[in-house]
Write an enzyme that holds these catalytic residues in place. Structure first.
Site, PDB file in Angstrom:
ATOM      1  N   GLU A   1      29.823  75.847   7.799  1.00 43.67           N
ATOM      2  CA  GLU A   1      29.951  76.846   8.868  1.00 43.67           C
ATOM      3  C   GLU A   1      29.527  76.254  10.204  1.00 43.67           C
ATOM      4  O   GLU A   1      30.147  76.501  11.234  1.00 43.67           O
ATOM      5  CB  GLU A   1      29.131  78.102   8.563  1.00 43.67           C
ATOM      6  CG  GLU A   1      29.429  78.759   7.215  1.00 43.67           C
ATOM      7  CD  GLU A   1      30.894  78.970   6.924  1.00 43.67           C
ATOM      8  OE1 GLU A   1      31.681  79.150   7.874  1.00 43.67           O
ATOM      9  OE2 GLU A   1      31.283  78.937   5.741  1.00 43.67           O
TER      10      GLU A   1
ATOM     11  N   HIS B   1      32.195  74.060  11.674  1.00 45.23           N
ATOM     12  CA  HIS B   1      33.313  74.817  12.256  1.00 45.23           C
ATOM     13  C   HIS B   1      33.147  75.016  13.758  1.00 45.23           C
ATOM     14  O   HIS B   1      34.126  75.287  14.456  1.00 45.23           O
ATOM     15  CB  HIS B   1      33.403  76.203  11.603  1.00 45.23           C
ATOM     16  CG  HIS B   1      34.324  76.276  10.420  1.00 45.23           C
ATOM     17  ND1 HIS B   1      35.577  75.696  10.398  1.00 45.23           N
ATOM     18  CD2 HIS B   1      34.202  76.913   9.234  1.00 45.23           C
ATOM     19  CE1 HIS B   1      36.165  75.962   9.233  1.00 45.23           C
ATOM     20  NE2 HIS B   1      35.348  76.699   8.499  1.00 45.23           N
TER      21      HIS B   1
ATOM     22  N   GLU C   1      40.124  74.408   7.967  1.00 46.43           N
ATOM     23  CA  GLU C   1      39.425  74.419   6.673  1.00 46.43           C
ATOM     24  C   GLU C   1      39.462  73.062   5.980  1.00 46.43           C
ATOM     25  O   GLU C   1      38.450  72.599   5.453  1.00 46.43           O
ATOM     26  CB  GLU C   1      39.979  75.520   5.774  1.00 46.43           C
ATOM     27  CG  GLU C   1      39.757  76.944   6.323  1.00 46.43           C
ATOM     28  CD  GLU C   1      38.301  77.269   6.655  1.00 46.43           C
ATOM     29  OE1 GLU C   1      37.399  76.502   6.234  1.00 46.43           O
ATOM     30  OE2 GLU C   1      38.042  78.271   7.346  1.00 46.43           O
TER      31      GLU C   1
ATOM     32  N   GLU D   1      32.078  81.561  10.078  1.00 51.70           N
ATOM     33  CA  GLU D   1      31.637  80.712  11.188  1.00 51.70           C
ATOM     34  C   GLU D   1      31.689  81.387  12.555  1.00 51.70           C
ATOM     35  O   GLU D   1      31.867  80.707  13.574  1.00 51.70           O
ATOM     36  CB  GLU D   1      32.523  79.462  11.211  1.00 51.70           C
ATOM     37  CG  GLU D   1      33.997  79.689  11.624  1.00 51.70           C
ATOM     38  CD  GLU D   1      34.975  79.845  10.480  1.00 51.70           C
ATOM     39  OE1 GLU D   1      34.531  80.231   9.365  1.00 51.70           O
ATOM     40  OE2 GLU D   1      36.174  79.610  10.680  1.00 51.70           O
ATOM     41  N   ASN D   2      31.545  82.705  12.668  1.00 48.98           N
ATOM     42  CA  ASN D   2      31.612  83.383  13.957  1.00 48.98           C
ATOM     43  C   ASN D   2      30.819  82.617  15.020  1.00 48.98           C
ATOM     44  O   ASN D   2      29.721  82.144  14.751  1.00 48.98           O
ATOM     45  CB  ASN D   2      31.007  84.785  13.840  1.00 48.98           C
ATOM     46  CG  ASN D   2      31.469  85.486  12.597  1.00 48.98           C
ATOM     47  OD1 ASN D   2      32.658  85.702  12.418  1.00 48.98           O
ATOM     48  ND2 ASN D   2      30.545  85.813  11.705  1.00 48.98           N
TER      49      ASN D   2
HETATM   50  N1  PHE Z   1      36.336  80.883   7.353  1.00 50.42           N
HETATM   51  C1  PHE Z   1      35.350  81.009   6.315  1.00 50.42           C
HETATM   52  C2  PHE Z   1      34.943  79.604   5.947  1.00 50.42           C
HETATM   53  O1  PHE Z   1      35.693  78.842   5.438  1.00 50.42           O
HETATM   54  C3  PHE Z   1      35.802  81.700   5.083  1.00 50.42           C
HETATM   55  C4  PHE Z   1      36.180  83.125   5.255  1.00 50.42           C
HETATM   56  C5  PHE Z   1      37.514  83.476   5.330  1.00 50.42           C
HETATM   57  C6  PHE Z   1      35.232  84.092   5.310  1.00 50.42           C
HETATM   58  C7  PHE Z   1      37.885  84.790   5.461  1.00 50.42           C
HETATM   59  C8  PHE Z   1      35.593  85.398   5.422  1.00 50.42           C
HETATM   60  C9  PHE Z   1      36.921  85.733   5.503  1.00 50.42           C
HETATM   61  O2  PHE Z   1      33.896  79.173   6.199  1.00 50.42           O
HETATM   62 ZN    ZN Z   2      35.651  77.160   6.527  1.00 49.10          ZN
END
Ligand code: PHE
Ligand code: ZN
Length: 879
Positions: free
Chosen positions: A304, A307, A326, A270-271
């Protein structure tokens, strides 16, 4: 890679950061033999830290330090320590600028953390601790900074240069190079940083927000994937609208980008403003993606996107709080998927995953609370417990508060904590403050590991017309946690009368307030509920809608289960009754292999196959027999061969006795008109392919003809793969070999389809015995560096092809140990996930256990074992 033992990190040791970073200026010079990263950090002492003059501590991993300067003055060797995994500057002013230059080698990065190359493009993955593989930085989520990023690269090879936020400058440089500068106005933790550079095509769309702002939506993919973007872009727009409608959350930047990359450890990331996806979780077309893939893509795109608020605008204080973002975001994407399709089916799928895999995790050596108290490698904690159980916990809050108070709670949470890094406790407090409810006992869901078990007994007092339900709860011991307290459990129930009608649930004799369903709130070890005015012994419908992630034990008779299958108004419990009945029948065959298969099960499935009145999506789910994995999870000491044999026997028995109904079901659900993704057409394809699978399971000749014809003529991947899977799981050896070959030749250019092709074989007990798996590893399309390929062969074998993996000669275990060791050197995160099936050795009958354990010990004794695998293996071998 670690050579020494990794450290345990404890929540109780949390301290606020000694230094804060306000601004980060990055300049990336990207080359074929490496990348130079220039970083300028504006740092100041944290007024909230009591640390006095603590040194400045910056994390680093696999970095070559080229230079470091403070306020423009280069630091001499004695002014700092380069510890390998950290850069420590011992005496720094109150506020200052730190300039650091590092050299990294993305082209050799096989761990896929930090900056790496995937099919010729540069991309990043920084969650959880990947940013430290790019430059030295206080790499913890409670350090939030504004990022400005300039990317420089060859113009022809990398025409597209992306980072978070908005593009603010671009231009040409000497030597055929160019640059683009991006600025992200929202302070964020480093784990949300992203960069992409490649030769990508751009698919554009727009979205107008509720306040009338127009957002540029862009998807970047390799040219060959240009035709596979529409579905994700559409799902994105639906997610954006849904989050406005249901949570009042509007998107905040002017541009939102999605990039698809082939090599990715997880599903997607989710950058901020620049989501990066595993190709298999975003690219789709009717010809190449199954219905299940479309649904997964819709859910992950939504996840995503959601997030952006639950994770980015409000982020985690530390990684113990991972479920804050999460669990909440999975809950949100589950609500979204339910709204887009069939809520009952979505609930069945989520409960199945939870009961099969999360319960197993909760009962295994890595069991941990939704908010863990300690970890060695945070990447081992991206688990079903954090995600799925975490979502169930939010769901229970939602159900305890009701829709409207929950919304007020989430509004308060976002308003109170926007721009902050907070804890799961802050989340619960916002829910309490908005609703006035006391959730103090409920908080144990975050603190106690293990799946609570409810033992239910009942009594009927004919004279007083009282029906009494007694519910005892207990939470099992888990590693490092014993003597647990009773939890606050919402337990939804209904009672059915003899004629199948729901009975009014009266708590006292005279009252007239009588709903037909109640959510009982269990808070004590034992609770007794009396229902009045009940004139005949009712059949209880317990834990409706899977109202809490718990096991329920009640001595149902087969009679009662059949009754619930036919009459329960709760769709989830109808399905559940069928599952319990099938489990009971299979289990009795495990004990007595020669026993007769319950004829009433055959009748029940017959009426399901004929029932065109019932929601076909529910029928499609009800026809699925409980999986081997679930049957293993339910047993004390699993005898895999016996479970496999019994399940196959029931399947054969059903298919043989229902052959005509299966053929009729196949024909009555055959494809009509254009391919559609509505719940009903998805259900029809599922029914048809289930029928086909059963027919081929018993070697039916007519089924064979149908499967071959379907494989030839299907206009979509669901039907094509359905036919291929049926053939692969049949004993028509020649036909299945031909089908596999033809399928591969038709789709060899498409990595997502090749992955399906691998996994259909690897998951099949017929086509996926060890020698065949070994051949797949030698196949031209297999690639050790690509996590999807590894998962589709080795992962599918070890977690879906259970009878082959648990071959009593131990060969499956030895094979997995070898592959884990091999992968540990290139990609520890993938190795660590892959070893999971072995860590469950205690669950199995003694003859399996010994062999599993010795395979694990081989992994333990490997040279230079990564911290990731070290943690999992050591915890699973500990007494
Ligand atoms: N944060 C991401 C998600 O839940 C998952 C993720 C974690 C991707 C670690 C890459 C590394 O959408
Ligand atoms: Zn996530």
């Amino acid at each position: 890679m670690r050579t020494n033992q990794p450290q345990t990190i404890c929540l109780s040791d949390y301290k606020v950061p000694a230094y804060l970073v306000d601004q980060v200026d990055l300049r990336f010079e990207l080359f074929e033999d490496g990348a130079r990263v220039h970083s300028v950090l504006s740092v100041r002492r944290n007024p909230e830290s009591s640390g006095g003059d603590e040194p400045l501590y910056l994390h680093g991993d696999s970095l070559v330090l080229e230079s470091v300067a403070l306020n423009g003055t280069p630091l001499a060797a004695g002014d700092f320590d380069d510890l390998g995994d950290a850069l420590v500057v011992s005496s720094v002013p109150e506020a200052f600028e730190l300039q650091v230059v590092t050299w990294i080698e993305p082209q050799n990065n096989t761990r896929l953390e930090g900056l790496y190359k995937s099919s010729g493009m540069f991309c990043t993955q920084c969650e959880a601790e990947g940013f430290r593989c790019i430059t030295f930085y206080p790499d913890r989520p409670d350090v939030m900074a504004r990022f400005r990023t300039r990317i420089e690269a060859d113009r022809d090879a990398y025409p597209v240069l992306l980072s978070n936020g908005n593009p603010v400058a671009k231009g040409d440089l000497e030597g055929g190079r160019h640059y683009v500068t991006w600025e992200d106005p929202f302070p964020k933790p480093a784990y949300l940083f992203a960069l992409v550079a490649g030769d990508l095509v751009e698919k554009k769309d727009t979205f107008t927000t509720c306040s009338g702002r127009s957002i540029d939506l862009r998807m970047y993919v390799e040219p060959r994937n240009a035709q596979k973007c529409d579905f994700a872009l559409d799902a994105l727009k639906r997610s954006m609208r849904w989050d406005e409608d249901v949570y009042g959350r509007e998107y905040d930047l002017d541009i939102f980008m999605i990039v698809a990359v082939d090599d990715f450890n997880m599903g997607a990331m989710e950058n901020k403003g620049l989501n990066i996806f595993n190709s298999s979780c975003v690219l789709a077309s009717q010809e190449t993606a199954t219905d299940a893939a479309f649904q997964r893509i819709e859910a992950i795109v939504a996840h995503e996107y959601f997030h952006n608020w639950s994770g980015n605008r409000v982020t985690c204080r530390d990684w113990f709080q991972l479920s804050l973002k999460e669990g909440f975001t999975v809950f949100r994407d589950a609500q979204f998927s339910a709204d887009m399709g069939s809520p009952t089916v979505k609930r069945i799928e989520d409960a199945t995953l939870l009961r099969t895999a999360q319960f197993a995790e909760d009962a295994g050596p890595m069991a941990h609370p939704v908010r863990p108290a300690s970890y060695m490698e945070i990447s081992n904690f991206y688990t079903l417990t954090i995600y799925e159980k975490g979502a169930e916990v939010v769901r229970m809050i939602h159900n305890l508060l009701g829709e409207s108070l929950f919304r007020q709670g989430s509004d308060l949470y976002f308003q109170r904590h926007d721009g902050q890094a907070v804890t799961t406790d802050d989340f619960v407090r916002a829910m309490e403050d908005a609703s006035g409810r006391d959730l103090s006992q409920f908080r144990l869901w975050y603190e106690q590991a293990g799946t609570p078990a409810l033992t239910v007994t009942d009594e009927f007092d004919e004279e007083r017309c009282v029906y009494r339900l007694t519910v005892r709860q207990s939470v099992p011991d888990t590693p490092g946690q014993t003597g647990k307290k009773p939890q606050h459990i919402p337990f939804a129930v209904g009672l059915l009368g003899r004629d199948g009608q729901p009975l009014p649930l009266l708590f006292s004799a005279g009252s007239d307030d009588a709903p037909v369903e109640r959510v009982l709130e269990l808070t004590e070890r034992e609770h007794c509920f009396e229902f009045h005015g009940v004139s005949e012994r009712p059949v209880p419908s317990l834990l409706r809608g899977f109202s809490a992630p718990v096991r329920v034990h009640y001595p149902w008779t087969r009679e009662q289960l059949l009754f619930l299958m036919n009459h329960d108004p709760d769709g989830f419990n109808r399905w559940d009754a069928g599952q319990r009945l099938a489990v009971d029948v299979i289990q009795s065959l495990i004990v007595a292999p020669e026993a007769e298969v319950e004829p009433r099960l055959v009748d029940a499935y017959r009426s399901l196959l004929r029932n065109t009145g019932l929601d076909q999506a529910l029928v499609a789910k009800m026809l699925q027999l409980p999986s081997e994995a679930y049957l293993i999870e339910l047993s004390e000491q699993a005898d895999v061969a016996a479970i496999h044999r019994a399940r196959e026997a029931v399947l054969s028995h059903l298919a043989t006795h229902l052959r005509d109904e299966l053929l009729a079901c196949y024909h009555c659900n055959s494809a009509q008109g254009d391919y559609q993704l509505t719940p009903d057409s998805v259900a029809r394809r599922s029914l048809r392919n289930t029928a086909l699978g059963w027919l081929l399971h018993i070697g039916d000749q007519q089924g064979l003809v149908l499967a071959q014809e379907q494989l030839r003529s299907a206009d979509n991947m669901t039907d094509r793969l359905g036919a291929l899977r049926a053939l692969v799981n049949s004993d028509f050896v020649e036909e299945r070999t031909q089908a596999l070959e033809g399928f591969y030749q038709a789709f060899r250019e498409d990595p997502q389809v090749v992955e399906l092709w691998f996994s259909v074989q690897a998951a099949s007990v017929r086509a996926g015995q060890l020698p065949q798996i070994t051949q797949l590893l030698e196949h031209e399309a297999f690639d050790w560096k690509n996590p999807n390929k590894v998962r589709s062969v080795i992962g599918a074998f070890a977690s879906q092809n259970l009878a082959a993996f648990h071959n009593p000669d131990g060969s499956g275990y030895a094979f997995l140990a070898t592959q884990v060791c091999r992968l540990d050197d290139s990609n520890p995160q993938i190795a660590s996930r892959l070893v999971t099936p072995l860590t469950r050795w205690r669950k199995f009958a003694p003859e399996y256990r010994v062999l599993m354990k010795s395979a694990l010990e081989r992994v333990r004794d490997k040279d230079r074992l990564s911290g990731d695998v070290y943690e999992v293996v050591h915890k699973s071998l500990a007494d």
